[in-house]
Design a protein around this motif. Structure first.
Motif, mmCIF file in Angstrom:
data_model
loop_
_atom_site.group_PDB
_atom_site.id
_atom_site.type_symbol
_atom_site.label_atom_id
_atom_site.label_comp_id
_atom_site.label_asym_id
_atom_site.label_seq_id
_atom_site.Cartn_x
_atom_site.Cartn_y
_atom_site.Cartn_z
ATOM 1 N N GLU A 152 -19.001 -7.825 37.136
ATOM 2 C CA GLU A 152 -18.893 -7.125 35.868
ATOM 3 C C GLU A 152 -20.064 -7.496 34.973
ATOM 4 O OE1 GLU A 152 -15.023 -8.313 34.445
ATOM 5 O OE2 GLU A 152 -14.124 -6.500 35.282
ATOM 6 N N CYS A 153 -20.360 -6.621 34.028
ATOM 7 C CA CYS A 153 -21.424 -6.858 33.068
ATOM 8 C C CYS A 153 -21.057 -8.070 32.208
ATOM 9 C CB CYS A 153 -21.602 -5.625 32.179
ATOM 10 S SG CYS A 153 -22.858 -5.836 30.900
ATOM 11 N N ASP A 154 -22.004 -8.982 32.042
ATOM 12 C CA ASP A 154 -21.752 -10.190 31.255
ATOM 13 C C ASP A 154 -21.814 -9.932 29.752
ATOM 14 O OD1 ASP A 154 -21.422 -11.880 33.489
ATOM 15 O OD2 ASP A 154 -23.589 -12.185 33.655
ATOM 16 N N LEU A 155 -22.328 -8.776 29.344
ATOM 17 C CA LEU A 155 -22.482 -8.488 27.918
ATOM 18 C C LEU A 155 -21.404 -7.560 27.368
ATOM 19 C CD1 LEU A 155 -26.370 -8.096 27.744
ATOM 20 C CD2 LEU A 155 -24.982 -10.143 27.392
ATOM 21 N N CYS A 156 -20.712 -6.832 28.230
ATOM 22 C CA CYS A 156 -19.643 -5.949 27.768
ATOM 23 C C CYS A 156 -18.468 -6.789 27.259
ATOM 24 C CB CYS A 156 -19.151 -5.050 28.910
ATOM 25 S SG CYS A 156 -20.300 -3.759 29.377
ATOM 26 N N GLU A 157 -17.811 -6.270 26.227
ATOM 27 C CA GLU A 157 -16.654 -6.969 25.663
ATOM 28 C C GLU A 157 -15.358 -6.464 26.304
ATOM 29 O OE1 GLU A 157 -16.655 -9.413 23.323
ATOM 30 O OE2 GLU A 157 -18.841 -9.416 23.379
ATOM 31 N N PRO A 158 -14.425 -7.371 26.626
ATOM 32 C CA PRO A 158 -13.129 -6.932 27.160
ATOM 33 C C PRO A 158 -12.413 -6.106 26.098
ATOM 34 C CG PRO A 158 -13.387 -9.325 27.352
ATOM 35 C CD PRO A 158 -14.530 -8.810 26.542
ATOM 36 N N PRO A 159 -11.635 -5.172 26.413
ATOM 37 C CA PRO A 159 -11.197 -4.729 27.740
ATOM 38 C C PRO A 159 -12.102 -3.645 28.313
ATOM 39 C CG PRO A 159 -9.926 -3.553 26.093
ATOM 40 C CD PRO A 159 -10.889 -4.453 25.353
ATOM 41 N N ASN A 160 -13.273 -3.447 27.735
ATOM 42 C CA ASN A 160 -14.164 -2.361 28.171
ATOM 43 C C ASN A 160 -15.295 -2.852 29.057
ATOM 44 O OD1 ASN A 160 -12.697 -0.478 26.602
ATOM 45 N ND2 ASN A 160 -13.813 -1.128 24.786
ATOM 46 N N LYS A 161 -15.021 -3.838 29.883
ATOM 47 C CA LYS A 161 -16.066 -4.364 30.776
ATOM 48 C C LYS A 161 -16.393 -3.329 31.846
ATOM 49 C CE LYS A 161 -16.296 -9.247 30.426
ATOM 50 N NZ LYS A 161 -17.669 -9.632 30.495
ATOM 51 N N ARG A 162 -17.688 -3.076 32.026
ATOM 52 C CA ARG A 162 -18.141 -2.147 33.059
ATOM 53 C C ARG A 162 -18.720 -2.938 34.228
ATOM 54 N NH1 ARG A 162 -19.818 0.806 28.114
ATOM 55 N NH2 ARG A 162 -21.531 -0.665 28.041
ATOM 56 N N ASP A 163 -18.824 -2.265 35.372
ATOM 57 C CA ASP A 163 -19.435 -2.888 36.551
ATOM 58 C C ASP A 163 -20.924 -3.065 36.314
ATOM 59 O OD1 ASP A 163 -16.991 -2.810 37.823
ATOM 60 O OD2 ASP A 163 -17.451 -1.008 38.981
ATOM 61 N N ALA A 164 -21.441 -4.204 36.766
ATOM 62 C CA ALA A 164 -22.870 -4.472 36.637
ATOM 63 C C ALA A 164 -23.634 -3.675 37.688
ATOM 64 C CB ALA A 164 -23.136 -5.957 36.814
ATOM 65 N N SER A 165 -24.809 -3.204 37.317
ATOM 66 C CA SER A 165 -25.660 -2.482 38.268
ATOM 67 C C SER A 165 -26.889 -3.310 38.622
ATOM 68 C CB SER A 165 -26.069 -1.125 37.710
ATOM 69 O OG SER A 165 -26.737 -1.289 36.476
ATOM 70 N N VAL A 166 -27.259 -4.251 37.725
ATOM 71 C CA VAL A 166 -28.426 -5.102 37.957
ATOM 72 C C VAL A 166 -28.142 -6.527 37.486
ATOM 73 C CG1 VAL A 166 -30.101 -3.207 37.741
ATOM 74 C CG2 VAL A 166 -29.482 -4.556 35.722
ATOM 75 N N ARG A 167 -29.034 -7.438 37.895
ATOM 76 C CA ARG A 167 -28.973 -8.818 37.412
ATOM 77 C C ARG A 167 -30.364 -9.214 36.944
ATOM 78 N NH1 ARG A 167 -25.899 -13.296 37.213
ATOM 79 N NH2 ARG A 167 -26.926 -15.315 37.382
ATOM 80 N N CYS A 168 -30.446 -9.754 35.722
ATOM 81 C CA CYS A 168 -31.712 -10.274 35.219
ATOM 82 C C CYS A 168 -31.829 -11.709 35.723
ATOM 83 C CB CYS A 168 -31.766 -10.240 33.693
ATOM 84 S SG CYS A 168 -33.288 -11.007 33.063
ATOM 85 N N VAL A 169 -32.853 -11.954 36.520
ATOM 86 C CA VAL A 169 -33.052 -13.273 37.117
ATOM 87 C C VAL A 169 -33.412 -14.289 36.034
ATOM 88 C CG1 VAL A 169 -34.421 -14.574 38.786
ATOM 89 C CG2 VAL A 169 -33.770 -12.228 39.290
ATOM 90 N N ASP A 170 -34.166 -13.863 35.021
ATOM 91 C CA ASP A 170 -34.600 -14.780 33.968
ATOM 92 C C ASP A 170 -33.466 -15.125 33.002
ATOM 93 O OD1 ASP A 170 -37.487 -14.944 34.664
ATOM 94 O OD2 ASP A 170 -37.381 -12.790 34.291
ATOM 95 N N CYS A 171 -32.686 -14.138 32.600
ATOM 96 C CA CYS A 171 -31.556 -14.386 31.688
ATOM 97 C C CYS A 171 -30.332 -14.930 32.435
ATOM 98 C CB CYS A 171 -31.131 -13.095 31.002
ATOM 99 S SG CYS A 171 -32.348 -12.370 29.906
ATOM 100 N N LYS A 172 -30.302 -14.686 33.758
ATOM 101 C CA LYS A 172 -29.148 -15.050 34.592
ATOM 102 C C LYS A 172 -27.887 -14.330 34.115
ATOM 103 C CE LYS A 172 -31.016 -19.351 36.146
ATOM 104 N NZ LYS A 172 -31.599 -20.503 35.569
ATOM 105 N N LYS A 173 -28.047 -13.019 33.868
ATOM 106 C CA LYS A 173 -26.945 -12.177 33.399
ATOM 107 C C LYS A 173 -26.838 -10.929 34.253
ATOM 108 C CE LYS A 173 -26.052 -14.449 29.514
ATOM 109 N NZ LYS A 173 -24.885 -15.275 29.401
ATOM 110 N N ASN A 174 -25.585 -10.517 34.519
ATOM 111 C CA ASN A 174 -25.306 -9.237 35.162
ATOM 112 C C ASN A 174 -25.228 -8.191 34.057
ATOM 113 O OD1 ASN A 174 -25.058 -10.456 37.689
ATOM 114 N ND2 ASN A 174 -22.899 -10.887 37.349
ATOM 115 N N LEU A 175 -25.851 -7.028 34.288
ATOM 116 C CA LEU A 175 -25.923 -5.997 33.252
ATOM 117 C C LEU A 175 -25.457 -4.651 33.781
ATOM 118 C CD1 LEU A 175 -29.549 -6.836 32.024
ATOM 119 C CD2 LEU A 175 -27.413 -7.607 30.974
ATOM 120 N N CYS A 176 -24.699 -3.936 32.952
ATOM 121 C CA CYS A 176 -24.330 -2.557 33.283
ATOM 122 C C CYS A 176 -25.542 -1.675 32.970
ATOM 123 C CB CYS A 176 -23.108 -2.123 32.472
ATOM 124 S SG CYS A 176 -23.410 -2.049 30.686
ATOM 125 N N GLU A 177 -25.439 -0.381 33.264
ATOM 126 C CA GLU A 177 -26.579 0.508 33.048
ATOM 127 C C GLU A 177 -26.978 0.585 31.577
ATOM 128 O OE1 GLU A 177 -25.798 4.270 34.916
ATOM 129 O OE2 GLU A 177 -25.633 3.348 36.899
#
Length: 128
Positions: free
Chosen positions: A75-100
């Motif tokens: 799941e996207c690490d920046l989305c707030e619950p309960p609206n978490k979306r699936d991550a499509s990418v991962r930033c290697v530098d930030c170490k975060k999963n991100l939705c589109e």
């Protein structure tokens, strides 16, 4: 490689479970041997091979215990619950999963970071 090791161990295990063990051939030198050693699958003990087989079995148990793919989807690490979306990418530098949507904002402001497709990032984690 893992498929060859797994195939050889599986065939050695199935042949060693029969009442009269049949000779096997070494996958490297092709010399025949009796599968009656103390290692995995009845072959001669080999710590490296044993560790690889253990790792493969651990990965299989992990994926077999996942009855559905939702446990493998990040799941996207920046989305707030309960609206978490699936991550499509991962930033290697930030170490975060991100939705589109968050990827778009991230790339707009930080264009020097390395961003990987989520499946590529998962492959790197599994292979390490």
């Amino acid at each position: 490689c893992s498929p060859c090791i797994s195939s050889h161990i599986s065939s050695a295990s199935s042949s060693s479970s029969s009442s009269s063990p049949s000779p096997s051939k070494c996958p490297v030198c092709r010399q025949e041997f009796e599968a009656s050693g103390g290692g995995k699958g009845g072959v001669q003990e080999n710590p490296f091979l044993d560790s690889q087989v253990d790792r493969l079995e651990e990965l299989r148990r992990h994926f077999d215990s996942s009855s559905d793919l939702s446990s493998l989807i990040k799941e996207c690490d920046l989305c707030e619950p309960p609206n978490k979306r699936d991550a499509s990418v991962r930033c290697v530098d930030c170490k975060k999963n991100l939705c589109e949507e968050h990827e778009e904002h991230h790339n707009k402001f930080i264009n020097t970071h390395k961003v990987l497709d989520i499946s590529e990032a998962s492959d790197l984690i599994i292979s390490s």
